[in-house]
Design an enzyme around this catalytic site. Structure first.
Site, PDB file in Angstrom:
ATOM      1  CG  HIS A   1     -20.660 -45.201  95.788  1.00  0.00           C
ATOM      2  ND1 HIS A   1     -20.559 -44.445  96.931  1.00  0.00           N
ATOM      3  CD2 HIS A   1     -21.410 -46.279  96.126  1.00  0.00           C
ATOM      4  CE1 HIS A   1     -21.220 -45.040  97.910  1.00  0.00           C
ATOM      5  NE2 HIS A   1     -21.737 -46.150  97.448  1.00  0.00           N
TER       6      HIS A   1
ATOM      7  CD  GLU B   1     -24.870 -48.079  94.673  1.00  0.00           C
ATOM      8  OE1 GLU B   1     -25.377 -48.332  95.781  1.00  0.00           O
ATOM      9  OE2 GLU B   1     -23.710 -48.417  94.356  1.00  0.00           O
ATOM     10  CG  HIS B   2     -25.838 -43.245  97.392  1.00  0.00           C
ATOM     11  ND1 HIS B   2     -26.120 -43.271  98.740  1.00  0.00           N
ATOM     12  CD2 HIS B   2     -24.841 -44.148  97.214  1.00  0.00           C
ATOM     13  CE1 HIS B   2     -25.328 -44.135  99.356  1.00  0.00           C
ATOM     14  NE2 HIS B   2     -24.540 -44.685  98.443  1.00  0.00           N
TER      15      HIS B   2
END
Length: 432
Positions: free
Chosen positions: A65, A68-69
């Site tokens: 995650h 993802e950023h």
């Protein structure tokens, strides 16, 4: 029609309602799947990597995650502002989603702006810098995101329920990580996770809308040649995630997580079905009858007849080798026992009695409508191609999907419900 997607499958997979589905494996191992939709001026495109939160080593928890950023925060060619401005300048949309088994970076643009979308997304996925300063900034953003989710009792009850049902397994962990894991994540750990998974043989590109398959393959090849990846070597696509359904213990009984809120959130459920289970269509129809709409049994009994809750429904989540199901409601604390009693009663009833012909037909109509209406969006068709390639290894057109829905009987629904009802159950409560 359904088509098995073998690693070497090329060319036209299927045509449905005037659209054409094609698949090409580039020499470097990148897979490109498209659905050309006549008369559509937009294109949805997704860059998929088959890595999710379940694939993280303990010291890399939250890295999927985090990436993802970070992939939106800049490359050697583009700053974070350049990436955002590229899509804003054409009225397009770009975003990403991290799951337990895959990550997708996607965009929706006009057909004439597809070359830009391919170039920018390829640059992000292949050549992200993972700048240490940007990582520190984004660490704060992710901690805020986790705090926001923790403030939402609806999010909390689903996370705690998943942890309870998939006890001790990586599938049971929150996708975004924990505040402690994000605080401790190092740039080296995140970079190593990026280098391990973001490779040509792991990349699947899917697109749907007003496009030409051959042109897209040419755009992707040109973008890859200008990227940081070495695509000079011929490679085969990475194998799909496979495996027999695994046994994960369920922490049975009731677990109460106290939060100072006005309303209590309740989920009752347990282990469900894996993504490849042949009973998945019967399961979808069971949910339509049990908790899939305003005419469902849970809604009618809990809200309409007894006034015990405002929101109630049933749901499932399916992974490669495991799954879960649940019955949810949000109610005042003094109504919790009554709500749980109704949930248990309705689960037992659908497991021991065949649904009526009227309920069966209404459920089939609901599923038919949601399936067809959903497929009118290019983003839904793009996602369908990604799941076909990464999860099922099989492309199923809408006509075949509807035929499988139509073939389900009342006895099938009862049998599937009995499978769930007979398995160990857990109850998760979040509230005062």
């Amino acid at each position: 029609m359904r088509v098995t997607i073998a690693p070497e499958t090329e060319g036209v997979l299927n045509a449905d309602a005037g659209s054409t589905v094609r698949r090409t494996v580039l020499p470097c191992g990148v897979r490109v799947l498209t659905e050309q939709m006549p008369g559509i001026r937009s294109v949805s495109i997704g860059f998929w990597i088959a890595v999710g939160s379940r694939d993280e080593a303990d010291h890399q928890y939250g890295s999927t995650h985090f990436l993802e950023h970070l992939l939106f925060k800049g490359t050697a060619k583009r700053s974070a502002l350049d990436i955002a401005a590229a899509f804003d300048a054409v009225g397009g949309e770009s975003n990403a989603m991290t799951g337990k088994e895959s990550t997708c970076y996607y965009a929706r643009v006009l057909d004439t702006d597809l070359p830009m979308a391919v170039e920018v997304l390829t640059d992000m996925v292949t050549s992200a810098v993972i700048d240490p300063a940007e990582m520190e900034t984004e660490r704060g953003v992710i901690l805020e995101e986790l705090a926001m989710a923790e403030d939402d009792p609806g999010d909390v009850v689903h996370e705690r329920f998943t942890e309870q049902v998939l006890d001790g397994h990586p599938l049971g962990r929150p996708i975004g990580g924990t505040p402690e894991a994000i605080e401790q994540a190092s740039r080296d750990d995140v970079w190593d996770h990026f280098a391990r998974w973001y490779r040509p043989e792991e990349l699947v590109i899917t697109a749907a809308g007003g496009l030409d398959h051959e042109q897209l393959c040419q755009l992707v090849t040109a973008a890859l040649e200008g990227s940081r990846w070495d695509i000079s070597q011929n490679s085969q696509p990475a194998p799909r995630r496979v495996g027999a359904e695994i046994h994960i213990p369920v922490r049975t009984g009731t677990e109460h997580h106290r939060k100072p809120v006005e309303q209590t959130q309740v989920i009752l459920g347990g282990r469900g079905m894996a993504a490849h289970d042949e009973d998945r269509f019967a399961l979808s129809l069971m949910h339509a009858v049990l908790g899939g709409g305003m005419s469902s049994r849970l809604f009618q009994e809990i809200r309409e007849r007894r006034g015990l809750a405002y929101s109630t429904y049933s749901f499932s989540a399916a992974f490669t080798d495991a799954g879960l199901y649940g019955l949810y409601a949000g109610c005042l604390p003094e109504k919790v026992d009554a709500v749980i009693d109704v949930m248990s009663t309705e689960l037992e009833r659908i497991a021991t009695e065949e649904v009526t012909a009227e309920e069966l037909e209404r459920a089939k109509g609901q599923l038919r409508g949601s399936t067809v209406l959903g497929m009118e969006e290019t983003s839904s068709r793009m996602s369908r191609l990604g799941k076909a390639e990464l999860v099922r290894g099989e492309f199923v057109d809408i006509s075949d999907t509807l035929a499988q829905v139509e073939a389900v009987t009342s006895a099938d629904i009862q049998r599937v419900a009995a499978r769930l009802a007979d398995s160990p159950r857990a109850t998760t409560i979040v509230g005062p």
